[in-house]
Design a protein around this motif. Structure first.
Motif, PDB file in Angstrom:
ATOM      1  N   LEU A  71     106.725 -32.383 137.343  1.00  0.00           N
ATOM      2  CA  LEU A  71     106.013 -32.966 138.516  1.00  0.00           C
ATOM      3  C   LEU A  71     104.653 -33.782 137.634  1.00  0.00           C
ATOM      4  CD1 LEU A  71     105.685 -29.684 140.795  1.00  0.00           C
ATOM      5  CD2 LEU A  71     107.401 -31.649 140.755  1.00  0.00           C
ATOM      6  N   LYS A  72     104.872 -35.201 137.910  1.00  0.00           N
ATOM      7  CA  LYS A  72     103.883 -35.777 137.186  1.00  0.00           C
ATOM      8  C   LYS A  72     102.949 -36.632 138.211  1.00  0.00           C
ATOM      9  CE  LYS A  72     106.962 -36.609 133.259  1.00  0.00           C
ATOM     10  NZ  LYS A  72     108.029 -37.355 132.653  1.00  0.00           N
ATOM     11  N   LYS A  73     103.158 -36.907 139.367  1.00  0.00           N
ATOM     12  CA  LYS A  73     102.172 -37.436 140.157  1.00  0.00           C
ATOM     13  C   LYS A  73     102.513 -37.147 141.587  1.00  0.00           C
ATOM     14  CE  LYS A  73     105.854 -41.131 140.575  1.00  0.00           C
ATOM     15  NZ  LYS A  73     106.956 -40.757 139.931  1.00  0.00           N
ATOM     16  N   TYR A  74     101.764 -37.385 142.444  1.00  0.00           N
ATOM     17  CA  TYR A  74     101.733 -36.846 143.745  1.00  0.00           C
ATOM     18  C   TYR A  74     102.917 -37.228 144.613  1.00  0.00           C
ATOM     19  CZ  TYR A  74     100.477 -40.985 146.823  1.00  0.00           C
ATOM     20  OH  TYR A  74     100.629 -42.265 147.231  1.00  0.00           O
ATOM     21  N   GLU A  75     103.550 -38.059 144.235  1.00  0.00           N
ATOM     22  CA  GLU A  75     104.639 -38.503 144.797  1.00  0.00           C
ATOM     23  C   GLU A  75     105.928 -37.280 144.683  1.00  0.00           C
ATOM     24  OE1 GLU A  75     102.749 -42.666 144.620  1.00  0.00           O
ATOM     25  OE2 GLU A  75     103.394 -40.776 143.383  1.00  0.00           O
ATOM     26  N   ASP A  76     105.862 -36.894 143.693  1.00  0.00           N
ATOM     27  CA  ASP A  76     106.939 -35.644 143.218  1.00  0.00           C
ATOM     28  C   ASP A  76     106.612 -34.630 144.134  1.00  0.00           C
ATOM     29  OD1 ASP A  76     107.664 -37.102 141.174  1.00  0.00           O
ATOM     30  OD2 ASP A  76     106.260 -36.177 139.732  1.00  0.00           O
ATOM     31  N   TYR A  77     105.316 -34.127 144.386  1.00  0.00           N
ATOM     32  CA  TYR A  77     105.070 -33.138 145.565  1.00  0.00           C
ATOM     33  C   TYR A  77     105.366 -33.310 146.753  1.00  0.00           C
ATOM     34  CZ  TYR A  77     102.293 -30.727 141.580  1.00  0.00           C
ATOM     35  OH  TYR A  77     102.113 -30.020 140.531  1.00  0.00           O
ATOM     36  N   ILE A  78     105.137 -34.920 146.956  1.00  0.00           N
ATOM     37  CA  ILE A  78     105.363 -35.079 148.630  1.00  0.00           C
ATOM     38  C   ILE A  78     107.077 -34.921 148.620  1.00  0.00           C
ATOM     39  CG2 ILE A  78     105.502 -37.263 150.068  1.00  0.00           C
ATOM     40  CD1 ILE A  78     102.753 -36.189 149.800  1.00  0.00           C
ATOM     41  N   ASN A  79     107.719 -35.445 147.769  1.00  0.00           N
ATOM     42  CA  ASN A  79     109.154 -35.158 147.740  1.00  0.00           C
ATOM     43  C   ASN A  79     109.396 -33.766 147.920  1.00  0.00           C
ATOM     44  OD1 ASN A  79     109.873 -37.702 147.435  1.00  0.00           O
ATOM     45  ND2 ASN A  79     109.930 -37.647 145.274  1.00  0.00           N
ATOM     46  N   ILE A  80     108.728 -32.829 147.320  1.00  0.00           N
ATOM     47  CA  ILE A  80     109.206 -31.297 147.477  1.00  0.00           C
ATOM     48  C   ILE A  80     108.751 -30.737 148.785  1.00  0.00           C
ATOM     49  CG2 ILE A  80     108.294 -29.170 146.886  1.00  0.00           C
ATOM     50  CD1 ILE A  80     108.001 -30.081 143.946  1.00  0.00           C
ATOM     51  N   PHE A  81     107.445 -31.124 149.256  1.00  0.00           N
ATOM     52  CA  PHE A  81     107.039 -30.733 150.667  1.00  0.00           C
ATOM     53  C   PHE A  81     107.881 -31.368 151.674  1.00  0.00           C
ATOM     54  CE2 PHE A  81     102.550 -31.062 149.000  1.00  0.00           C
ATOM     55  CZ  PHE A  81     102.637 -29.958 148.197  1.00  0.00           C
ATOM     56  N   ASP A  82     108.456 -32.673 151.533  1.00  0.00           N
ATOM     57  CA  ASP A  82     109.422 -33.246 152.382  1.00  0.00           C
ATOM     58  C   ASP A  82     110.769 -32.280 152.351  1.00  0.00           C
ATOM     59  OD1 ASP A  82     110.642 -35.179 154.236  1.00  0.00           O
ATOM     60  OD2 ASP A  82     111.375 -36.251 152.654  1.00  0.00           O
ATOM     61  N   ALA A  83     111.427 -31.984 151.288  1.00  0.00           N
ATOM     62  CA  ALA A  83     112.470 -31.369 151.281  1.00  0.00           C
ATOM     63  C   ALA A  83     112.455 -30.001 151.671  1.00  0.00           C
ATOM     64  CB  ALA A  83     112.708 -31.399 149.761  1.00  0.00           C
ATOM     65  N   LEU A  84     111.309 -29.435 151.663  1.00  0.00           N
ATOM     66  CA  LEU A  84     111.193 -28.083 152.343  1.00  0.00           C
ATOM     67  C   LEU A  84     110.975 -28.079 154.084  1.00  0.00           C
ATOM     68  CD1 LEU A  84     109.156 -26.136 149.485  1.00  0.00           C
ATOM     69  CD2 LEU A  84     111.810 -26.372 149.933  1.00  0.00           C
ATOM     70  N   SER A  85     110.782 -29.337 154.289  1.00  0.00           N
ATOM     71  CA  SER A  85     110.274 -29.387 155.649  1.00  0.00           C
ATOM     72  C   SER A  85     111.345 -29.158 157.048  1.00  0.00           C
ATOM     73  CB  SER A  85     109.349 -30.548 155.990  1.00  0.00           C
ATOM     74  OG  SER A  85     110.540 -31.718 155.982  1.00  0.00           O
ATOM     75  N   HIS A  86     112.490 -28.866 156.357  1.00  0.00           N
ATOM     76  CA  HIS A  86     113.687 -28.824 157.273  1.00  0.00           C
ATOM     77  C   HIS A  86     114.322 -27.307 157.278  1.00  0.00           C
ATOM     78  CE1 HIS A  86     117.000 -29.887 159.752  1.00  0.00           C
ATOM     79  NE2 HIS A  86     116.463 -30.874 160.037  1.00  0.00           N
ATOM     80  N   PRO A  87     114.755 -26.757 158.476  1.00  0.00           N
ATOM     81  CA  PRO A  87     115.255 -25.439 158.128  1.00  0.00           C
ATOM     82  C   PRO A  87     116.654 -25.501 157.484  1.00  0.00           C
ATOM     83  CG  PRO A  87     114.863 -26.165 160.595  1.00  0.00           C
ATOM     84  CD  PRO A  87     114.100 -27.084 159.944  1.00  0.00           C
TER      85      PRO A  87
END
Length: 114
Positions: free
Chosen positions: A10-26
């Motif tokens: 994880l190098k930049k905030y977009e990497d974290y945003i991708n994780i948060f987005d991926a984990l946002s759906h059941p």
């Protein structure tokens, strides 16, 4: 802001945003739960999640973009190409400090006045 968490880089905030987005759906949480038991062939994974393969691929793409799953192609004994998905090893702790550090790199532009 480079961080290595399990197999994630994880190098930049977009990497974290991708994780948060991926984990946002059941459905994606369900996929992760199934893959935590071991890799799965895509058709079997679709059956276990109870969704169509095209819809499954949409969810898997988000998980791959977030670096949470990986895929590999294999040829079966009968010569059929089979795609497998596996869960990456990871551990993510969302803390106030992490969110503060991420927020420092985010620039929100004001809407232009008309």
């Amino acid at each position: 802001m480079e961080n290595f968490i399990g197999g994630l880089s994880l190098k930049k905030y977009e990497d974290y945003i991708n994780i948060f987005d991926a984990l946002s759906h059941p459905v994606r949480i369900k996929i992760i739960g199934i893959l935590s038991g071991g890799r799965q062939y895509v058709s079997e994974l679709a059956r276990l999640v109870n969704i169509s393969r095209p819809l499954l691929y949409i969810h898997l793409k988000k998980l791959e973009t977030a670096q949470l799953v990986t895929s590999s192609m294999e040829i079966s004994g009968s010569g059929k190409a089979m795609k497998y998905y596996a869960l990456q090893n990871f551990e993510i702790a969302v803390t106030k400090d992490l969110l503060f550090r991420l927020s420092e790199d985010i620039v929100i532009e004001s809407p232009e006045s008309g």
